[in-house]
Design an enzyme around this catalytic site. Structure first.
Site, mmCIF file in Angstrom:
data_model
loop_
_atom_site.group_PDB
_atom_site.id
_atom_site.type_symbol
_atom_site.label_atom_id
_atom_site.label_comp_id
_atom_site.label_asym_id
_atom_site.label_seq_id
_atom_site.Cartn_x
_atom_site.Cartn_y
_atom_site.Cartn_z
ATOM 1 N N THR A 1 0.859 -1.197 0.000
ATOM 2 C CA THR A 1 0.000 0.000 0.000
ATOM 3 C C THR A 1 0.893 1.243 0.000
ATOM 4 O O THR A 1 1.255 1.733 -1.055
ATOM 5 C CB THR A 1 -0.964 -0.004 1.208
ATOM 6 N N THR B 1 0.242 -1.743 9.402
ATOM 7 C CA THR B 1 -0.463 -2.872 8.820
ATOM 8 C C THR B 1 0.615 -3.671 8.179
ATOM 9 O O THR B 1 1.395 -3.092 7.496
ATOM 10 C CB THR B 1 -1.394 -2.252 7.804
ATOM 11 N N GLU C 1 7.074 4.575 7.088
ATOM 12 C CA GLU C 1 6.573 5.753 6.371
ATOM 13 C C GLU C 1 7.385 6.994 6.729
ATOM 14 O O GLU C 1 7.444 7.402 7.894
ATOM 15 C CB GLU C 1 5.090 5.956 6.690
ATOM 16 N N ASN D 1 0.424 10.167 6.592
ATOM 17 C CA ASN D 1 -0.764 9.677 7.297
ATOM 18 C C ASN D 1 -1.870 10.705 7.411
ATOM 19 O O ASN D 1 -3.035 10.355 7.551
ATOM 20 C CB ASN D 1 -0.352 9.148 8.682
#
Length: 413
Positions: free
Chosen positions: A154, A191, A277, A408
């Site tokens: 993702t 995740t 991230e 995010n």
């Protein structure tokens, strides 16, 4: 010196596996979003899943399947929608997914396992998923691991894959794996998805025990942001196609196989932490001198997960006080006078006493790690000793950058 060596092929390196990854239109970006891994024969299956009380339908489904049936033929994974917090319809969608793929593969639906990743609260577009299944099955290949690895990601910037080979007796045995994960990563299955294939023959109980221990030393020892996902899944298949004698109890060969399984899981776990991230470097925390391994890992995970430590690393600030503070709040008793802290080769605290060190050189060490991102030369090493105990453990994390908030903040928009 290890008893194995790296080979190419990911989850299709072990004998008897095929994989595929396609674009089914599940992601708005138009990138690949549907993956399938298939064993030619029924394989022993094991799994470790999220500890969250809010779980995706795929997690509930896999747990239910593995409680009653310790084998599987295939793993389907969609990316784009988590199918978590989607109510009873999410469960229906999960069941329909398994039945549709099972029919296309001509296998029982009970031989299917599932995984999903994406936005929480969004159902899978079932019309698109079902329409993509014939294409997905047709694309299955003994060299399809890279395509599958690309279809499960993702916000990841890179795919994550590994395959290792060793010898049991006089025959080669292989373990391969792919994973995804970049944010919402925290110990206790965080995740994050990982799929592992193996061609050894092993008893279901032993395979589950090995996987659980490997998870503790890998995926349960990484943290990016302190958030545990609703979808975390580690699923491992072992199909016996190496034609080696079945392993039914612990011994030399079982230990050798478990060590290689742990190495695969640790490689994938570190790749996830490295790809955090907005991250610019990987942080590895090594703790020694604890009472036992569990205590050492707890201290290591607390340090790796500290927002203040992570921010200091991003700022190239060798602020060892934050490391000491994180170790002290880990919930593990130790004597402050026994504490030692090193950043790379820089000894900063010894026997609880602060030492003079070259702060500019230590800052340069942190900058150098940031320049090695994605080259596996980007590791900031934090070494902590808390006493004279025999317990040691490791944890992995990443620095906390401005981009983490940006990524995010804009995730669903």
């Amino acid at each position: 010196m290890t008893d194995w060596h790296k080979i190419i092929g990911g989850v299709t390196a072990p004998r008897g596996y095929r994989a595929a990854g396609i674009t089914a239109g599940l992601k708005p970006s138009g990138l690949p979003d549907l993956a399938l891994i298939v064993s030619d024969v029924e394989a022993i299956a094991a799994g470790v899943f999220t500890t969250s009380q809010v779980k995706a339908a795929c997690v509930d489904y896999c747990r239910q399947q593995l409680r009653t049936k310790h084998s599987a033929r295939a793993i389907l994974c969609n990316a784009g929608q988590a199918n978590a917090a989607t109510g009873t319809q999410g469960w229906v969608d999960a069941l329909e997914s398994t039945m549709a793929v099972a029919q296309a593969l001509n296998i029982p639906s009970e031989s299917m396992l599932l995984a999903s990743t994406g936005v929480i609260g969004q159902r899978i577009p079932m019309d698109k998923l079902k329409a993509g299944i014939p294409k997905l099955v047709a694309a299955l290949s003994e060299t399809g691991s890279d395509a599958a690895a690309g279809a499960i990601i993702t916000t990841d910037l890179v795919t994550k894959s590994i395959a290792l080979e060793t010898a049991l007796g006089d025959r080669p045995v292989r373990i391969g794996g792919i994973a995804k994960g970049s944010g919402m990563i925290h110990p206790n299955m965080a995740t994050m998805l990982a799929f592992v294939t193996c061609d050894a023959a092993i008893s279901p109980t032993l395979w589950q025990q090995m996987l659980s221990r490997a998870a503790d030393k890998s995926f349960n020892s990484i943290t990016v942001d302190g958030d545990t996902s609703t979808n975390d899944s580690l699923i491992a298949l072992a199909n016996g196609q190496s034609r080696t004698p079945a392993i039914t109890e612990m011994g030399a060969e079982a230990e050798k196989l478990e060590a290689m399984l742990t190495a695969v899981c640790q490689h994938l776990a570190k790749a996830i932490a490295r790809d955090g991230e907005g991250a610019t470097c990987l942080i590895e925390v090594q703790v020694t001198g604890a009472h036992d391994e569990l205590s050492a890992r707890q201290i290591a995970k607390t340090i790796a997960g500290s927002s203040l430590v992570k921010s200091a690393i991003f700022g190239r600030d060798p602020n060892w006080g934050r490391i000491a503070a994180a170790a002290g709040r880990a919930g593990v008793p130790f004597e402050q006078e026994s504490l030692q802290i090193k950043l790379g080769d820089f000894l900063m605290l010894d026997h609880g006493q602060p030492l003079t060190f070259d702060r500019a050189a230590a800052s340069a060490y942190l900058k150098q790690a940031a320049m090695g991102a994605y080259l596996e030369e980007d590791t900031v090493l934090i070494s902590v000793s808390v006493g004279n105990g025999h317990g040691s453990g490791k944890a992995w994390g990443c620095d906390l950058s401005y981009d983490y908030v940006k990524i995010n903040a804009e995730y669903t928009t």
